[in-house]
Motif scaffolding. Structure first.
Motif, mmCIF file in Angstrom:
data_model
loop_
_atom_site.group_PDB
_atom_site.id
_atom_site.type_symbol
_atom_site.label_atom_id
_atom_site.label_comp_id
_atom_site.label_asym_id
_atom_site.label_seq_id
_atom_site.Cartn_x
_atom_site.Cartn_y
_atom_site.Cartn_z
ATOM 1 N N SER A 162 10.685 -2.673 28.349
ATOM 2 C CA SER A 162 11.884 -2.617 27.518
ATOM 3 C C SER A 162 11.711 -3.418 26.241
ATOM 4 N N LEU A 163 11.109 -4.606 26.356
ATOM 5 C CA LEU A 163 10.886 -5.442 25.180
ATOM 6 C C LEU A 163 9.891 -4.806 24.218
ATOM 7 N N LYS A 164 8.827 -4.206 24.771
ATOM 8 C CA LYS A 164 7.835 -3.571 23.902
ATOM 9 C C LYS A 164 8.415 -2.360 23.183
ATOM 10 N N ASN A 165 9.282 -1.653 23.858
ATOM 11 C CA ASN A 165 9.861 -0.463 23.250
ATOM 12 C C ASN A 165 10.794 -0.792 22.084
ATOM 13 N N GLN A 166 11.209 -2.067 21.979
ATOM 14 C CA GLN A 166 12.013 -2.475 20.824
ATOM 15 C C GLN A 166 11.190 -2.490 19.540
ATOM 16 N N LEU A 167 9.878 -2.687 19.672
ATOM 17 C CA LEU A 167 9.045 -2.947 18.503
ATOM 18 C C LEU A 167 8.904 -1.736 17.593
ATOM 19 N N ASP A 168 8.697 -0.575 18.214
ATOM 20 C CA ASP A 168 8.443 0.641 17.439
ATOM 21 C C ASP A 168 9.596 0.972 16.494
ATOM 22 N N PRO A 169 10.817 1.206 16.978
ATOM 23 C CA PRO A 169 11.919 1.518 16.053
ATOM 24 C C PRO A 169 12.283 0.346 15.143
ATOM 25 N N HIS A 170 12.100 -0.882 15.640
ATOM 26 C CA HIS A 170 12.434 -2.059 14.839
ATOM 27 C C HIS A 170 11.552 -2.134 13.592
ATOM 28 N N PHE A 171 10.243 -1.972 13.789
ATOM 29 C CA PHE A 171 9.324 -2.016 12.643
ATOM 30 C C PHE A 171 9.610 -0.872 11.678
ATOM 31 N N LEU A 172 9.801 0.313 12.206
ATOM 32 C CA LEU A 172 10.056 1.477 11.360
ATOM 33 C C LEU A 172 11.335 1.285 10.533
ATOM 34 N N PHE A 173 12.386 0.795 11.148
ATOM 35 C CA PHE A 173 13.665 0.587 10.466
ATOM 36 C C PHE A 173 13.511 -0.394 9.304
ATOM 37 N N ASN A 174 12.851 -1.517 9.541
ATOM 38 C CA ASN A 174 12.699 -2.533 8.499
ATOM 39 C C ASN A 174 11.762 -2.080 7.386
ATOM 40 N N SER A 175 10.716 -1.359 7.757
ATOM 41 C CA SER A 175 9.787 -0.854 6.742
ATOM 42 C C SER A 175 10.468 0.163 5.836
ATOM 43 N N LEU A 176 11.305 1.016 6.404
ATOM 44 C CA LEU A 176 12.041 2.000 5.604
ATOM 45 C C LEU A 176 13.031 1.332 4.674
ATOM 46 N N ASN A 177 13.604 0.215 5.108
ATOM 47 C CA ASN A 177 14.487 -0.553 4.231
ATOM 48 C C ASN A 177 13.733 -1.078 3.012
ATOM 49 N N VAL A 178 12.524 -1.598 3.270
ATOM 50 C CA VAL A 178 11.683 -2.089 2.161
ATOM 51 C C VAL A 178 11.335 -0.941 1.227
ATOM 52 N N LEU A 179 10.926 0.177 1.826
ATOM 53 C CA LEU A 179 10.549 1.348 1.026
ATOM 54 C C LEU A 179 11.722 1.843 0.186
ATOM 55 N N SER A 180 12.916 1.838 0.766
ATOM 56 C CA SER A 180 14.111 2.272 0.044
ATOM 57 C C SER A 180 14.352 1.404 -1.179
ATOM 58 N N ALA A 181 14.149 0.084 -1.023
ATOM 59 C CA ALA A 181 14.338 -0.825 -2.151
ATOM 60 C C ALA A 181 13.283 -0.596 -3.233
ATOM 61 N N LEU A 182 12.044 -0.323 -2.825
ATOM 62 C CA LEU A 182 10.959 -0.124 -3.787
ATOM 63 C C LEU A 182 11.109 1.164 -4.586
ATOM 64 N N ILE A 183 11.657 2.184 -3.986
ATOM 65 C CA ILE A 183 11.811 3.472 -4.678
ATOM 66 C C ILE A 183 12.619 3.282 -5.955
ATOM 67 N N ASP A 184 13.649 2.477 -5.871
ATOM 68 C CA ASP A 184 14.473 2.216 -7.054
ATOM 69 C C ASP A 184 13.786 1.257 -8.017
ATOM 70 N N GLU A 185 13.131 0.233 -7.488
ATOM 71 C CA GLU A 185 12.539 -0.797 -8.333
ATOM 72 C C GLU A 185 11.241 -0.341 -8.989
ATOM 73 N N ASN A 186 10.352 0.253 -8.202
ATOM 74 C CA ASN A 186 9.022 0.615 -8.713
ATOM 75 C C ASN A 186 8.475 1.797 -7.909
ATOM 76 N N PRO A 187 8.641 3.038 -8.402
ATOM 77 C CA PRO A 187 8.189 4.224 -7.659
ATOM 78 C C PRO A 187 6.693 4.223 -7.357
ATOM 79 N N ASP A 188 5.867 3.685 -8.305
ATOM 80 C CA ASP A 188 4.415 3.653 -8.044
ATOM 81 C C ASP A 188 4.088 2.743 -6.866
ATOM 82 N N GLN A 189 4.733 1.579 -6.851
ATOM 83 C CA GLN A 189 4.534 0.673 -5.718
ATOM 84 C C GLN A 189 5.050 1.304 -4.420
ATOM 85 N N ALA A 190 6.138 2.051 -4.520
ATOM 86 C CA ALA A 190 6.681 2.717 -3.331
ATOM 87 C C ALA A 190 5.685 3.702 -2.751
ATOM 88 N N GLN A 191 4.953 4.385 -3.633
ATOM 89 C CA GLN A 191 3.939 5.336 -3.165
ATOM 90 C C GLN A 191 2.798 4.618 -2.465
#
Length: 438
Positions: A162-191
């Motif tokens: 159960s604890l290990k299964n938290q890691l997969d969606p947790h990492f994906l969720f936070n990484s997408l948040n970072v990516l969302s912020a970068l798309i607006d700030e710097n599209p090249d960095q987002a790529q």
């Protein structure tokens, strides 16, 4: 004593009485048959009920599992005393009251031999009853241990999964948040971030199902993840790695550094003028993640997955604690570096498994001793009977009785003797040293 036991004793009395009547009685009359059955019943009921009472009383006072040595010592003493008294009582009723023999010869001649022989038979019956009680108690104990081990293992494994299964969606969720912020700030960095994130996510998928990974693997992943964070925050975040080479072949829980790095970013603000400095280093068997404290206000309550996940996963793998230290200047987390690669299935119930294995070994030793004792009680009286029947003028039975008796005594010392305390202490010391290494 239950009804079934009383019926069994009654049948034994009946057949012993018939056997004595057919082969040893001179008078073949109905009265003599009834008398033999009555006398056989006297011996059988008195000895069985007396020994059964002693056995049940001792079992209530001293557990075969927890207090084996006390149970054996008091069992031997009580059994000898009770059987001597019961045999003298039965023989007195038989020889003095029914057969009208002179009491002056009660302890010598034929009556003396009958006393000695009957005491041996009574001790044999008692040894069988004690052995039966011992086996039943240990069977219950081992069954209980097996059930407990299965429950512990299933519970630990389910919790760990159960604890290990938290890691997969947790990492994906936070990484997408970072990516969302970068798309607006710097599209090249987002790529570039998207390309790097795919590589990192592959590592997440590969490692999240493992209980432990090497420190070296986790550091390599952490450095890649730090590069991602650098892509977003640039000069606002600095990373420093100072981990001893000798520690890199040891083990930590997977994705622990990623969760802790993420925790640092999430709870602190960072600017180029006041950068967030994150340091990862090793010290005294721990891997430390430290950052200067520049706490930001939490807009919404944290999910609490990061730190609590690491603490819980370590608690399932080792007794070593995760330490969290906080002051006005810094925030630091210390995670244990493990020297042995272990699994959730074997670490949590380790002491119980060791106890179970030792208990199983103990059962085998005790079974061997009681088997030896019962054989002695069966064979020696038979040899005495053969000796007295074939050559009553030469008592050769003393030699096997003494020789085998010394062997039984040595066996008893080996199983219950003082040396066992020393052995158990040494085992305990070794186990404690192994636990400290972890």
């Amino acid at each position: 004593m239950n009804r079934k036991s009383l019926i069994t004793i009654s049948w034994i009395s009946f057949f012993i009485g018939i056997f004595i009547f057919v082969f040893f009685s001179k008078e073949k009359t109905p009265q003599m048959l009834l008398l033999n059955i009555f006398i056989a019943g006297l011996y059988t009921f008195v000895l069985s009920l007396g020994n059964g009472f002693v056995n049940e009383t001792l079992s209530k006072r001293f557990s075969w599992v927890e207090e084996t040595r006390k149970r054996v010592i008091f069992g031997v003493i009580a059994t000898i005393l009770v059987n001597v008294v019961l045999v003298f009582f039965c023989n007195y009723v038989n020889f003095i009251i029914f057969q009208k023999q002179d009491f002056s010869g009660f302890f010598e001649g034929n009556m003396g031999f009958n006393n000695w022989f009957t005491i041996n038979v009574a001790l044999l019956i008692s040894a069988i009853l004690h052995a039966k009680s011992f086996m039943e108690e240990w069977k219950k104990s081992t069954r209980k241990e097996v059930v407990e081990q299965k429950l512990i293992a299933k519970s630990a494994n389910a919790q760990f999964e159960s604890l290990k299964n938290q890691l997969d969606p947790h990492f994906l969720f936070n990484s997408l948040n970072v990516l969302s912020a970068l798309i607006d700030e710097n599209p090249d960095q987002a790529q570039r971030f998207t390309a790097s994130m795919s590589k990192i996510y592959r590592y997440v998928l590969e490692q999240k199902d493992k209980e432990l990974v090497t420190v070296e693997e986790e550091l390599d992943f952490a450095k890649t993840y730090c590069n991602l964070l650098k892509t977003r925050f640039e000069d606002s975040v600095n990373f420093e790695f100072q981990v001893d080479e000798k520690e890199k072949k040891s083990f930590v829980v997977p994705l622990s550094l990623q969760l802790l790095l993420e925790n640092c970013i999430k709870h602190n603000f960072a600017t180029a003028q006041k950068p967030l400095n994150i340091r990862i280093y090793s010290e005294n068997g721990y891997l430390l993640i430290e950052n200067n404290l520049m706490a930001r206000e939490q807009v919404k309550e944290s999910a609490g997955i990061g730190l609590s996940n690491i603490v819980q996963r370590y608690s399932l793998l080792t007794k070593q604690n995760v330490f969290i230290e906080k002051s006005k200047d810094f925030f630091r987390v210390k995670i244990p570096i493990l020297t042995q690669k272990i699994t959730a299935m074997t670490t949590q119930p380790s002491h119980e498994s060791i106890a179970y294995d030792r208990a199983s070994k103990r059962v085998k030793e005790l079974k061997g001793f009681y088997g030896n004792l019962i054989s002695y009680c069966l064979v020696i009286p038979f040899l005495i009977f053969v000796n007295l029947y074939t050559s009553p003028n030469y008592y050769w039975f003393w030699w096997p009785m003494l020789g085998w008796g010394i062997g039984v005594a040595s066996h008893a010392l080996q199983v219950f003797g003082i040396g066992r305390n020393w052995e158990e202490k040494q085992i305990r010391k070794i186990l404690e040293k192994e636990n400290l290494k972890k």
